[in-house]
Design a protein around this motif. Structure first.
Motif, PDB file in Angstrom:
ATOM      1  N   ASP A 126     -11.903   8.191  13.518  1.00  0.00           N
ATOM      2  CA  ASP A 126     -12.377   6.811  13.648  1.00  0.00           C
ATOM      3  C   ASP A 126     -11.858   5.900  12.533  1.00  0.00           C
ATOM      4  O   ASP A 126     -12.268   4.753  12.417  1.00  0.00           O
ATOM      5  CB  ASP A 126     -13.910   6.772  13.684  1.00  0.00           C
ATOM      6  CG  ASP A 126     -14.551   7.210  12.369  1.00  0.00           C
ATOM      7  OD1 ASP A 126     -13.833   7.608  11.433  1.00  0.00           O
ATOM      8  OD2 ASP A 126     -15.795   7.154  12.296  1.00  0.00           O
ATOM      9  N   GLY A 127     -10.948   6.427  11.690  1.00  0.00           N
ATOM     10  CA  GLY A 127     -10.377   5.636  10.607  1.00  0.00           C
ATOM     11  C   GLY A 127     -11.123   5.747   9.291  1.00  0.00           C
ATOM     12  O   GLY A 127     -10.684   5.194   8.291  1.00  0.00           O
ATOM     13  N   ASP A 128     -12.253   6.465   9.277  1.00  0.00           N
ATOM     14  CA  ASP A 128     -13.036   6.634   8.052  1.00  0.00           C
ATOM     15  C   ASP A 128     -12.887   8.059   7.529  1.00  0.00           C
ATOM     16  O   ASP A 128     -13.257   9.018   8.217  1.00  0.00           O
ATOM     17  CB  ASP A 128     -14.518   6.347   8.301  1.00  0.00           C
ATOM     18  CG  ASP A 128     -14.779   4.888   8.611  1.00  0.00           C
ATOM     19  OD1 ASP A 128     -14.067   4.033   8.058  1.00  0.00           O
ATOM     20  OD2 ASP A 128     -15.691   4.612   9.417  1.00  0.00           O
ATOM     21  N   MET A 129     -12.363   8.182   6.324  1.00  0.00           N
ATOM     22  CA  MET A 129     -12.217   9.494   5.698  1.00  0.00           C
ATOM     23  C   MET A 129     -13.575   9.952   5.188  1.00  0.00           C
ATOM     24  O   MET A 129     -14.347   9.156   4.670  1.00  0.00           O
ATOM     25  CB  MET A 129     -11.220   9.426   4.540  1.00  0.00           C
ATOM     26  CG  MET A 129      -9.823   8.985   4.962  1.00  0.00           C
ATOM     27  SD  MET A 129      -9.056  10.132   6.102  1.00  0.00           S
ATOM     28  CE  MET A 129      -8.095  11.108   4.966  1.00  0.00           C
ATOM     29  N   GLU A 130     -13.847  11.251   5.356  1.00  0.00           N
ATOM     30  CA  GLU A 130     -15.094  11.837   4.889  1.00  0.00           C
ATOM     31  C   GLU A 130     -14.792  12.855   3.795  1.00  0.00           C
ATOM     32  O   GLU A 130     -13.837  13.624   3.901  1.00  0.00           O
ATOM     33  CB  GLU A 130     -15.806  12.560   6.034  1.00  0.00           C
ATOM     34  CG  GLU A 130     -16.222  11.658   7.175  1.00  0.00           C
ATOM     35  CD  GLU A 130     -16.797  12.457   8.324  1.00  0.00           C
ATOM     36  OE1 GLU A 130     -17.702  13.280   8.079  1.00  0.00           O
ATOM     37  OE2 GLU A 130     -16.333  12.266   9.452  1.00  0.00           O
ATOM     38  N   ALA A 131     -15.614  12.866   2.753  1.00  0.00           N
ATOM     39  CA  ALA A 131     -15.467  13.855   1.694  1.00  0.00           C
ATOM     40  C   ALA A 131     -15.705  15.248   2.268  1.00  0.00           C
ATOM     41  O   ALA A 131     -16.572  15.446   3.123  1.00  0.00           O
ATOM     42  CB  ALA A 131     -16.441  13.565   0.566  1.00  0.00           C
TER      43      ALA A 131
END
Length: 141
Positions: A126-131
């Motif tokens: 979705d374009g959001d990087m997650e740690a």
């Protein structure tokens, strides 16, 4: 803190010279994990490759099967603390911070893996990087 506390030392010399990593590497594992979700780009049919300079600067190209390829970069070095060396990476997105990783290196295979928040991945595209945690296995080309 007091004067008896030993400061971290950042160095290119440790269990092996960081310059020994210079060259091109192809991943056989490029795994990103958070909670119960895990993605291995290579296992899923994509690729991951890394180019390392003798000074420890590197570029990692990730090419997942389900999205466009992208690159991340940074610098590898050793963090020495209390006479123990830790393999460390400062990612260019966070240049004033670094993470330490478990590692193995035998001259032809390099592995490194980190705990929570040592990497980032867009798990749902979705374009959001997650740690997340990361685990890579590379073979020298």
């Amino acid at each position: 803190c007091n004067n008896d506390d030993e400061a971290d030392t950042l160095t290119k010399t440790g269990p092996f010279e960081i310059s020994e990593l210079a060259g091109t590497w192809e991943a056989t594992k490029a795994q990103f994990s958070v909670n119960t979700v895990s993605v291995d780009i290579v296992e899923d049919g994509g690729t991951a490759s890394m180019s390392v300079q003798s000074n420890g600067r590197f570029t990692l190209t990730l090419d997942p099967i389900d999205r466009n390829p992208y690159t991340v970069s940074g610098e590898m070095f050793w963090e020495e603390w209390q006479q123990t060396f830790y393999f460390a990476i400062a990612w260019d997105d966070y240049p004033d911070d670094w993470d330490t990783y478990g590692h193995t290196f035998d001259g032809t295979t390099l592995t490194f893996n980190g705990g929570a928040d040592t990497g980032e991945y867009d798990f749902n595209n979705d374009g959001d990087m997650e740690a997340c945690s990361i685990h890579f296995i590379f073979n020298r080309l």
